[in-house]
Design a protein around this motif. Structure first.
Motif, PDB file in Angstrom:
ATOM      1  N   ILE A  16      -4.957   5.931   2.634  1.00  0.00           N
ATOM      2  CA  ILE A  16      -4.210   5.062   1.736  1.00  0.00           C
ATOM      3  C   ILE A  16      -4.655   5.369   0.308  1.00  0.00           C
ATOM      4  O   ILE A  16      -5.840   5.324   0.001  1.00  0.00           O
ATOM      5  N   ARG A  69      -3.442  -1.576   6.130  1.00  0.00           N
ATOM      6  CA  ARG A  69      -3.399  -0.262   6.782  1.00  0.00           C
ATOM      7  C   ARG A  69      -3.337  -0.425   8.299  1.00  0.00           C
ATOM      8  O   ARG A  69      -2.608   0.305   8.986  1.00  0.00           O
ATOM      9  N   ILE A 123       0.856  -1.180   0.000  1.00  0.00           N
ATOM     10  CA  ILE A 123       0.000   0.000   0.000  1.00  0.00           C
ATOM     11  C   ILE A 123       0.895   1.234   0.000  1.00  0.00           C
ATOM     12  O   ILE A 123       2.057   1.176   0.409  1.00  0.00           O
ATOM     13  N   THR A 134       0.660   5.401   1.131  1.00  0.00           N
ATOM     14  CA  THR A 134      -0.139   6.440   1.773  1.00  0.00           C
ATOM     15  C   THR A 134      -0.404   7.584   0.793  1.00  0.00           C
ATOM     16  O   THR A 134       0.238   7.713  -0.245  1.00  0.00           O
ATOM     17  N   ARG A 179      -7.190  -2.609   3.564  1.00  0.00           N
ATOM     18  CA  ARG A 179      -7.632  -2.060   4.859  1.00  0.00           C
ATOM     19  C   ARG A 179      -6.953  -2.791   6.011  1.00  0.00           C
ATOM     20  O   ARG A 179      -6.567  -2.170   7.014  1.00  0.00           O
TER      21      ARG A 179
END
Length: 424
Positions: free
Chosen positions: A333, A318, A258, A260, A315
């Protein structure tokens, strides 16, 4: 709610045009796979005067070589003590020395090809999740210095905030010679370099079968047949039915990342002051780094579920990021993507040839550097020169019992190692 883009941050926007030409009928060497291994082999072979063709089942430069964390690391994926026990100290030293050389190979090719890929020797920080992991890392440091002549630095827990603004780790081992890179720019740069040299490149061309024919090999693709003197298979985690012998030895394992939303560079610098590449000591490790432009945190690991969507897994990823940097709780994200790693039974890469088919794969998460290095070695092996000498051809490439390419056992493995990470 902020919507996560289900696409590769490194390839937004795309870095290469389409390559739509039909493959040729004949070539000296056919390379299957356009990642670091295949493209590097193609470059060195073309420089030696071979006619070289590269094909890929997908658009060129969009596979795992452009999807990873961009960490250019020395060292081995398996524990050094275990490697010494299995292969002996002399082999272990040679493997480790080659891993150090592999970082330099990336730097050398980026310089030679004038590739703008943000190569920088940022150093790599291996962070201990538990006190016993810290003890193990310090034993590894002692071994590296005593038996391998390689200097690293132990960063104790009370100094770790100088390196990373978190309290979750119990010290870290720093190898200052390791590097970071923009992997997709590096991959695209290698492809452009190959094209300038005269390598023919063909995407969306799937190799279906290899058979001996006329003193060489005939490779059947969905775009026609190609006659080749030699074939290089550089498919790693995407290895399929084309090479059943290799497929029984490579397990595809999904890894995801991921990115940000953009942050002020000073905030990124506060989190990771020296811009290190970082991973931790769990079996299902976290790995993370600043983006090359210093405006995002890029964070990766194993997806929590093989059945949930990419966004659902993002998710969860995260949450993992927040466990390390709770101060990012309000940060969105922007991107989520994944790709396939190639793992082997002994957690080490393997290279060699079988029936005029040459291969190098099984990088087990160390692919940026070692894939480049072994791509060069494959070119030397084909030319039968000293430049092809590598200890990775001498390792026994064992098949995985009861495995034919479908990793039915991965859910069990995931549960076992997840439990071990929690308990140990």
């Amino acid at each position: 709610m902020h919507r996560i883009k289900e696409r590769n941050y490194w390839l937004d926007p795309p870095l290469l045009p389409a390559f739509a030409e039909a493959p040729p009928a004949r070539t000296d060497v056919l390379v299957v796979g356009s990642g670091f291994t295949g493209t590097t082999a193609a470059i060195r072979l073309r420089q030696a005067g071979y006619e070289v063709t590269v094909i890929d089942a997908k658009p060129l430069g969009t596979g795992a070589s452009a999807r990873n964390g961009g960490m250019v690391l020395s060292g081995l994926s398996d524990d050094l003590f275990a490697v010494i026990k299995r292969y002996g100290i002399d082999v272990a030293r040679t493997l480790y020395r080659e891993s150090i050389e592999s970082v330099t190979a990336v730097e050398r090719l980026a310089t030679e090809g004038h590739i703008d890929c943000a190569f920088q020797r940022t150093g790599f920080l291996f962070a201990a999740c538990k006190p016993r992991h810290a003890d193990a890392l310090q034993r590894s440091r002692d071994l590296l210095e005593r038996a391998f002549g390689h200097a690293t630095e132990w960063i104790p827990a009370n100094r770790l905030r100088e390196e990373i603004d978190t309290t979750v780790y119990h010290g870290a081992l720093l190898d200052a010679s390791d590097a970071g890179v923009h992997p997709a720019r590096y991959s695209a740069g290698l492809i452009r370099m190959a094209r300038r040299l005269g390598v023919t490149l063909h995407e969306n061309a799937t190799a279906l079968a290899i058979a001996k024919h006329g003193g060489g090999l005939r490779v059947t693709t969905d775009k026609g047949s190609i006659q080749a003197g030699k074939v290089v298979v550089a498919t790693n985690g995407y290895t399929g039915a084309l090479t059943p012998w290799i497929r029984r030895r490579i397990v595809p394992v999904r890894s995801m990342m991921i990115a940000t939303a953009p942050l002020p560079p000073e905030r990124i610098k506060a989190l990771i002051p020296h811009g290190r590449m970082i991973a931790d000591t769990k079996t299902f490790l976290y790995y993370f780094r600043p983006s090359p432009d210093g405006t995002r945190i890029l964070f990766g690991g194993r997806p929590r579920s093989t059945t949930q969507s990419l966004t659902e897994n993002a998710r969860c990823m995260r949450d993992n990021l927040m466990s390390v940097f709770p101060q990012l709780a309000s940060v969105a994200i922007d991107y989520a993507w994944w790709g396939k790693l190639g793992f082997t039974r002994d957690h080490l890469p393997h290279a060699g040839q079988r029936d005029s088919v040459y291969y190098a794969m099984g990088f087990c998460g160390h692919g940026v550097a070692l894939a480049t290095h072994l791509g060069e070695k494959l070119a030397g092996l084909i030319q039968e020169t000293a430049s092809g000498k590598t200890a990775y051809t001498g390792l026994k490439f064992r098949a995985i019992p009861f495995y034919n390419g479908r990793p039915w056992f991965l859910p069990l493995v995931y549960r076992f190692f997840s439990l071990r990470d929690r308990l140990f």
